[in-house]
Design an enzyme around this catalytic site. Structure first.
Site, short mmCIF file in Angstrom:
data_model
loop_
_atom_site.label_atom_id
_atom_site.label_comp_id
_atom_site.label_asym_id
_atom_site.label_seq_id
_atom_site.Cartn_x
_atom_site.Cartn_y
_atom_site.Cartn_z
N SER A 153 0.85 -1.19 0.00
CA SER A 153 0.00 0.00 0.00
C SER A 153 0.89 1.25 0.00
CB SER A 153 -0.88 -0.07 1.25
OG SER A 153 -1.90 0.87 1.21
N PRO A 154 0.45 2.34 -0.63
CA PRO A 154 1.33 3.52 -0.80
C PRO A 154 1.87 4.05 0.53
CG PRO A 154 -0.72 3.79 -2.02
CD PRO A 154 -0.87 2.55 -1.22
N CYS A 160 4.12 7.42 1.73
CA CYS A 160 4.88 8.66 1.52
C CYS A 160 6.20 8.58 2.26
CB CYS A 160 4.10 9.85 2.08
SG CYS A 160 2.89 10.45 0.94
N TYR A 176 -7.65 14.60 0.96
CA TYR A 176 -6.99 15.34 -0.12
C TYR A 176 -8.03 15.81 -1.14
CZ TYR A 176 -2.95 13.63 2.31
OH TYR A 176 -2.05 13.38 3.31
N ARG A 231 -8.55 5.05 -4.52
CA ARG A 231 -8.61 4.91 -3.05
C ARG A 231 -9.64 5.88 -2.50
NH1 ARG A 231 -3.92 4.00 1.45
NH2 ARG A 231 -4.36 1.88 0.81
#
Ligand SMILES: Cc1cc2nc3c(=O)[nH]c(=O)nc-3n(C[C@H](O)[C@H](O)[C@H](O)COP(=O)(O)O)c2cc1C
Length: 403
Positions: free
Chosen positions: A34-35, A37, A198, A246
């Site tokens: 999973s992403p 950062c 976001y 997502r």
């Protein structure tokens, strides 16, 4: 539960290690990084850190590896250290990473995002502290974020700019161009980051979207901008490459967007060619009485199973999935199609190989690159040599210790 007990519970070949083809792309298993950062980029550029960080999970045997949220516009970053793909200069650096991941038989994926009103702050380890005028001297001048409405998330140096139709067109075009660059860079899957408060999420939530034009108001209006971005992305992405999205299934703490809204939105996403709905939560923050999603094991599974009943797109789950049997049960019980993981993999990058062994996969070393697998197979074979049997070994060692 011991490994042996876990193994005996799984009689048939594990779904977790059954390859899955999505459009024209085949993942060797259903474990998805999973992403995450990293806040290590300069001017959005990927670097050695990103190569090693993602490469580590390829060595560990994951099927699909998402890079971190990658900004489609320079002003769409959270911090100066965020990754980006807003210009052609970024392509070569990502190509180096995707080439490496593919050489290890894993699917490289990118998460594209725009931070909207959450722009202009420091990274996670500095608690996303908003940039101030004092940061200007250090070359980190605060900047104005974009948002559906000029409403702060946390007070920042500048209030976000309410997006006019020109801004909407520019951001949509940025997503399209970022998709094209991602394909040039060798990514085989693209995800749109529509969660965690976001920009795309800001349009959905009535807390952050106070517009009364075609992009606000009722849910259809609030869904409009994210859906237009999806249409741009799907059009730019070749037919054989999957698109995931997502979502924050619920705003969570203080929010207003709920599960039924997300189910409606997911239907609209799949109608527009989204192949995977990736379920996360939270990130808007407001003053309603909705609580934070409790952080129990597999904390989004209760949500993803609702999606599995209602939509036909694939569903990815994340959130405290740490055990092989837990992951396998989620798939077997049809509560999700893909298992997303971040922190357990940070802790234990070779988790897929150990999970394969636990679930009784015969050739689990094959998940590793051949130079590793070769040595480890040989180590297992050595254990079977006559000279290594306990009595033989004892005799041999006694002799050798006499020399
Ligand atoms: C270091 C770190 C960075 C993260 N960055 C992102 C990100 O860029 N995009 C995103 O959608 N989620 C991000 N997340 C959330 C994870 O993708 C994942 O959904 C979350 O950590 C829950 O899964 P886990 O319990 O397996 O860690 C991040 C999580 C961590 C730990």
């Amino acid at each position: 539960m011991t490994n042996e007990q876990q193994q005996s519970d799984v009689k048939v070949s594990p779904l977790l290690f059954t390859p899955m083809t999505i459009r024209g792309v085949t993942a060797k298993n259903r474990i998805v990084v999973s992403p995450m950062c990293q806040y290590v980029s300069e001017d959005g550029m990927p670097n050695d850190w990103n190569l090693v960080h993602l490469g580590r999970y390829a060595f560990g045997g994951a099927g699909i590896i998402y890079g971190e949220e990658t900004a489609v516009e320079e002003r769409g970053r959270k911090s100066y250290e965020c990754a980006g793909i807003w210009a052609d200069k970024h392509i070569a650096g990502y190509r180096r990473i995707t080439d490496f991941l593919k050489s290890l038989d894993t699917v490289p994926a990118i998460q594209l995002g725009h931070t909207g009103r959450k722009a202009s702050c420091r990274g996670a380890m500095e608690n996303f502290a908003p940039l101030t005028d004092e940061d200007t001297e250090k070359g980190m001048a605060p900047w104005r974020g974009l948002a559906p409405s000029a409403v702060d998330h946390v007070k920042r140096r500048f209030q976000p700019k309410e997006m006019d139709y020109g801004d909407i067109a520019v951001v949509k075009a940025s997503f399209r161009e970022a998709v094209l660059r991602s394909v040039d860079a060798g990514f085989e899957m693209v995800e749109l980051h529509g969660a965690h408060g976001y920009l795309l999420h800001q349009f959905l939530s009535p807390l952050s979207n106070l517009r009364n034009d075609a992009y606000g108001g009722y849910i259809e209006g609030r869904m409009r901008f994210p859906l237009e971005v999806v249409e741009e992305a799907r059009e730019a992405l070749p037919d054989n490459l999957p698109l995931s999205y997502r979502i924050s299934v619920v705003d969570g703490e203080g929010g207003q967007w709920g599960l039924s809204d997300s189910l409606k939105f997911a239907k609209a996403l799949e109608e527009r060619g989204v192949d995977i709905i990736d379920i996360s939560s939270g990130g808007i923050f407001g003053n309603s009485s909705l609580p934070h999603v409790p952080r129990v094991q597999g904390y989004h599974v209760n949500f993803t199973e609702r999606f599995k009943r209602k939509i036909s797109a694939l569903v990815m789950v994340v959130g405290l999935i740490t055990e092989a049997k837990q992951a396998e049960d989620i798939l077997r019980e049809n509560k999700a199609d893909l298992i997303g993981m971040s922190r357990e993999l940070m802790y234990h990058g070779d988790w897929p190989i150990h999970a394969a062994k636990t679930l009784g996969v015969d050739n689990y070393f094959a998940l590793q690159p051949e130079p590793y697998a070769f040595r480890l197979r040989k180590r297992e074979a050595d254990k079977q040599l006559v000279i290594n049997k306990p009595d033989e070994a004892k005799r041999a060692l006694e002799q050798l210790l006499e020399t």
